[in-house]
Enzyme design. Structure first.
Site, PDB file in Angstrom:
ATOM      1  N   GLY A 143     101.028  97.064 147.734  1.00 28.15           N
ATOM      2  CA  GLY A 143     102.317  97.597 148.146  1.00 28.15           C
ATOM      3  C   GLY A 143     103.406  96.544 148.057  1.00 28.15           C
ATOM      4  CB  SER A 144     106.627  96.288 149.800  1.00 26.40           C
ATOM      5  OG  SER A 144     106.945  97.630 149.505  1.00 26.40           O
ATOM      6  CB  THR A 145     102.567  92.371 150.673  1.00 24.50           C
ATOM      7  OG1 THR A 145     101.493  93.024 150.005  1.00 24.50           O
ATOM      8  CG2 THR A 145     102.677  92.914 152.087  1.00 24.50           C
TER       9      THR A 145
END
Lengths: 485, 481
Positions: free
Chosen positions: A214-216
């Site tokens: 995801g956004s990490t």
């Protein structure tokens, strides 16, 4: 009649000779093979005939041995707070074999390691029984407790590292299991129950489960943008239209909610509010090759990471342009273990130097002599110190006034990144909540952590990494900061 | 050979010596002492290994074994003065060591728990085995005393045949145990394995029968391709025995006895006729029979498969024929013993579980005494067989020769079949290691076998009765160079 009698005598002699030859074959030629055959119960009988050496955290044994009163196995393994430590210790079961540290250091723990030969000989001469050595880990019990309690009854995992050395400080996975319950000779029912449990309590999610990051993953994308000179620094405007269409398609890539500042936003702004459009385009502009190269420097696509427990391979695969753009925001076929994402945070925190993660610090003989010490090793340098400082600066912005506010700790500098990874067909399943972060003190950064929670039945809106995962990361970091003072 | 004085002798000189060979009874006594002391040390060893102290029954055991051996020796000294001096000590040694191992396995907590888990009461086997050994020695004594001459047995050739047939067929009418019908069970009294006794009786029948028929079988034959082919009607007996062996195999599922009887018959037929063709026939017939039965009869097939793939029982999925891990466990026991063994009482051969002290006792010895001890035991068996063959060579009458050869070869084949089965050299059969293994029939029958060999060897080595004094002895000129 004597001639045939003599011949029969010779024949009988040959029969005995055949038996003698066979006996030599069995007891001399094949002896070792049979002696150590995995189904030869004598191996296990010997293994459990004396107390096993211990696995040690912060000077305290987290394992033990207990007399069973049984015939075959005199002792059995016990675990203190087994559920919490299971992802570290693994199991040593009389029936179902051993795993992880219990398996890798089995010969030390039972006292059969070659380096314990001298001890063994002395003990034999002085008439003492064989003793096992101890395995001293790098873990931090307070951090582990914070991680395990933080996960509670949610499904997920936490991995925490010391970025300066690569020491693993916490390794939690829930739901977990107590290895004591399957250690004995009559624990078949418990084993079957664990084995059949659809929540897979015996799975070590921190090391062995990969999730869409995801956004990490945008931290990796940002690093690639800076290192490849796509943007000069994190505060210069990017070339990012809004809305933005995925290359080679007519599909627009949307942001989570209405985020007008994403249009041509700086990397700092884009990371603060987690703009999909900006990082998707960065990935598309750099192309699959460069993105993959950067990911690999962090440890993606590497099957050979041993802590010494094997870490499942995190992947950033070859892909077409739209998929590669999606991978830049962690939503395509790239997947990462929690430990891998902790390594990403730790490389940023350690000024661009990624240390090899490890969890066994020392191996100790029964007489307390250290027979093996692990030296921290640099694994790679994914980016320069300048890039690292820029990345630190924008990750700290995320915590100061972005999506990661929940990880703020008083007067300590904290950098982080949230993530909410969609998965399932048409994103129907509950998303994964991610948070990666690090804390900084005057002596560099003592802790980097990655938290993932598989949102099971929480409200979909709440699964954003900042709400669920960040508080756990915060507690883990605080525990490390307190104990390292 | 003899050291004749070089000066002219004035004493009676005949062609037949009346002095005779030394009786060797003192040699036997010395060996016997050794054969009693060795198991006593073993017994002490087991106690020290298991409990850390000398076993309490030590004195009783030592005295008991010593008494049995002593009685045996005295009887031989009186009634079979010229008997072979090795047979009694070797048998005593094996019996003594077997008793110690059985006693050692009686102490196994693992076996006790296993019996409990399966709903049996665990019984110590050693006291019974000691009783059976005493009965065996009693039979030995009885045979040595009352069998004045082994040639008397020749009178009972056809009675022997009938008795042997009855003994062999009887188990069919009794319930089988553990996959083989080799027991006659008398409720309340226990069970006997008639095959062990049939082995001796059938040897008597073969010897008597072949002695009469040997000329017909040997001479009336046609030569074909270098082989003497027997006449069709002379093939009768061998066909009957062959069929009988196969029937034992099929109806009693006893591979061991089947092999033993057929092997014994072929050996005795060969010795009686001196015709190699019989051996060729015998081998062909047994190979053919074994191949057919082995592929048809499910029980035998299972044994063969288990022999070819001893570790298949651990495979997943487990093949349907792999029902027992005994062979694998026996192999583990041998391997774990290594060259020098674990020492008395320190092995784990009780992992073989069922039959660790009977069919598989040799594996227990292999683990605890190692390669060295196991080879020692095999050599003792080899010695017994070869002393029997020596007796056959020395015997002066064809019946004695045939009987001694048959009994010793049968003994040898049995050792080969059992030890070979346990060591995975050949498929496992349901026979027991003579003297070592737990089981009353076996130990009693084998003592009888030794007694007959002792009687034959006594007759063979006994000097001829002194001839009547020669009246013209003084007048005879002895010319010496």
């Amino acid at each position: 009649m004597n001639k045939p009698v003599r011949r029969i005598a010779i024949f009988c002699g040959l029969l005995v000779l055949a038996l003698l030859i066979r006996d030599n074959w069995l007891q001399f030629v094949q002896a070792d093979e049979l002696k150590t055959h995995k189904k030869n119960r004598r191996v296990d009988i010997a293994r459990y005939s004396q107390p096993r050496g211990n696995i040690i955290v912060d000077g305290q044994a987290i394992t033990g041995s207990q007399e069973t009163g049984g015939v075959d196995f005199k002792y059995k393994r016990t675990y203190k707070n087994g559920e919490m430590w299971a992802p570290v210790t693994g199991r040593s079961s009389q029936v179902f074999g051993s795993s992880q540290l219990e398996n890798i250091y089995d010969r030390v723990l039972i006292g059969d390691d070659d380096r314990l030969f001298f001890n063994r000989t002395v003990d034999m001469i002085t008439g003492k029984g064989k003793k096992g050595g101890d395995v001293i880990t790098t873990l931090n019990s307070k951090a582990q407790e914070a991680a395990f309690k933080g996960l509670g009854d949610k499904k997920g995992a936490v991995a925490a590292l010391d970025p300066r050395t690569g020491k693993i400080l916490a390794l939690a996975s829930t739901p977990s299991y107590d290895p004591s319950k399957i250690a004995g000779a009559n624990d078949g029912e418990n084993w079957t129950a664990l084995d059949k449990d659809k929540n897979q309590p015996m799975l070590n999610r921190a090391l062995r489960q990969t999730y869409p990051p995801g956004s990490t993953f945008k931290v990796v994308t940002a690093a690639a943008a800076l290192e490849n000179g796509l943007y000069k620094d994190v505060d210069s405007k990017t070339n990012s239209p809004l809305p933005w269409t995925l290359p080679d398609t007519v599909l627009p890539l949307s942001n989570e909610g209405n985020l007008p500042t994403c249009k041509d936003g700086t990397l700092r702004e884009a990371l603060r509010i987690s703009c999909n459009t900006v990082f998707g385009k960065v990935s598309a502009d750099l192309g699959n090759k460069k993105m993959m190269a950067m990911a690999e420097k962090f440890g993606f696509n590497n099957k050979q990471i041993f802590t010494p427990v094997r870490v499942e391979q995190s992947v950033y695969p070859k892909d077409n342009r739209p998929q590669n753009a999606m991978a830049g925001i962690g939503q395509a076929s790239n997947r990462a273990t929690p430990l891998q994402m902790a390594m990403v945070a730790s490389a940023v925190a350690n000024n661009g130097k990624l240390m090899e993660p490890y969890m066994v610090d020392k191996v100790r003989a029964p007489n307390l002599n250290v027979i093996e010490t692990h030296q921290p090793k640099e694994m790679s340098q994914p980016f320069s110190k300048q890039t690292a400082q820029q990345l630190q600066s924008i990750m700290e912005t995320v915590v100061q006034d972005g999506t990661g506010k929940n990880a703020k700790i008083g007067n300590v500098t904290v950098g982080g990144k949230t993530g909410t990874a969609q998965h399932g067909v048409d994103n129907s399943a509950n998303p994964y909540a991610w948070f990666i972060s690090y804390a900084k003190t005057d002596n560099g950064s003592p802790v980097a952590v990655a938290v993932v929670i598989e949102g099971s039945d929480t409200d979909r809106e709440e699964i954003a990494g900042g709400a669920l995962a960040a508080p756990i990361a915060k507690n883990v970091m605080e525990a490390v900061l307190k104990t390292s003072k | 050979m003899s050291t004749m004085p070089s000066t002219p002798s004035t004493t009676t000189t005949t062609t037949i010596s009346t002095v005779g060979p030394p009786s060797r009874r003192n040699t036997e006594l010395a060996l016997l002492a050794f054969a009693v002391i060795l198991p006593c040390f073993a017994y002490a060893n087991v106690g020290l290994a298991l409990d850390g102290k000398m076993p309490s029954g030590m004195l009783g055991y030592g005295l008991g074994l010593g008494l049995l051996a002593g009685v045996g020796h005295l009887v031989v000294r009186k009634f079979a003065k010229y008997a072979d001096p090795l047979l009694l000590p070797l048998a005593t040694l094996l019996n003594g060591l077997g008793l110690v191992m059985i006693w050692r396995l009686d102490q196994s907590e693992r076996l006790a728990r296993l019996a409990k888990a399966q709903g049996f009461t665990f019984q110590a086997s050693a006291p019974n085995q000691l009783l059976f050994s005493a009965m065996g020695i009693a039979l030995f004594v009885a045979v040595v005393i009352f069998l004045k001459d082994h040639r008397i047995l020749q009178r009972y050739t056809y009675i022997s045949m009938v008795v042997a047939l009855v003994l062999l067929v009887a188990p069919v009418f009794f319930p089988g145990k553990f996959g083989a019908k080799i027991w006659i069970t008398v409720p309340g009294l226990g069970s006997i394995q008639p095959g062990e006794f049939a082995k001796i009786i059938i040897a008597i029948f073969f010897a008597g029968y072949l002695m009469v028929k040997r000329d017909a079988l040997a001479l009336a034959s046609r030569r074909f391709m270098g082989l003497y082919l027997p006449r069709g009607r002379d093939l009768g007996p061998i066909l009957v025995v062959w069929a009988l062996s196969l029937m034992i195999l099929v109806f009693e599922t006893d591979l061991g006895s089947s092999l033993l009887f057929f092997g014994m018959f072929v050996v005795m037929l060969y010795v009686a006729t001196e015709r190699t063709s019989w051996i060729v026939f015998g081998l062909l017939m047994s190979a053919g029979g074994a191949a057919v039965v082995g592929s048809v009869e499910p029980h035998v097939k299972v044994r063969v498969m288990a022999w070819l793939h001893p570790f298949a029982v651990y495979d997943t999925p487990r093949p349907s024929w792999a029902t027992t891990e005994q062979i694998a466990q026996a192999l583990f026991a041998f391997g774990s013993g290594g060259v020098f063994g674990t020492g008395w009482g320190q092995g784990a051969s009780d992992l073989i579980q069922f039959a660790a002290n009977s069919d598989f006792i040799f594996a227990s010895f292999g683990e605890e005494l190692g390669l060295a001890g196991a080879m020692g035991l095999l050599l003792i068996y080899g010695l017994i067989v070869e002393r029997g063959m020596r007796t056959a060579l020395a015997a002066r009458d064809p019946f004695g020769k045939l009987l001694a050869t048959g009994l010793s070869a049968g003994f040898g084949i049995q050792v080969f079949v059992v030890a070979g089965g346990v060591m995975g050299l050949i498929p496992l059969t349901g026979m027991t290691m003579p003297f070592l293994a737990q089981g009353g029939s076996s130990v009693i029958a084998n003592w009888a076998l030794i007694a007959i060999l002792i009687k034959i060897s006594d007759t063979a080595r006994r000097p001829a009765p002194a001839p009547a004094p020669s009246t013209d002895a003084e007048m005879t000129q002895v010319v010496r160079p």
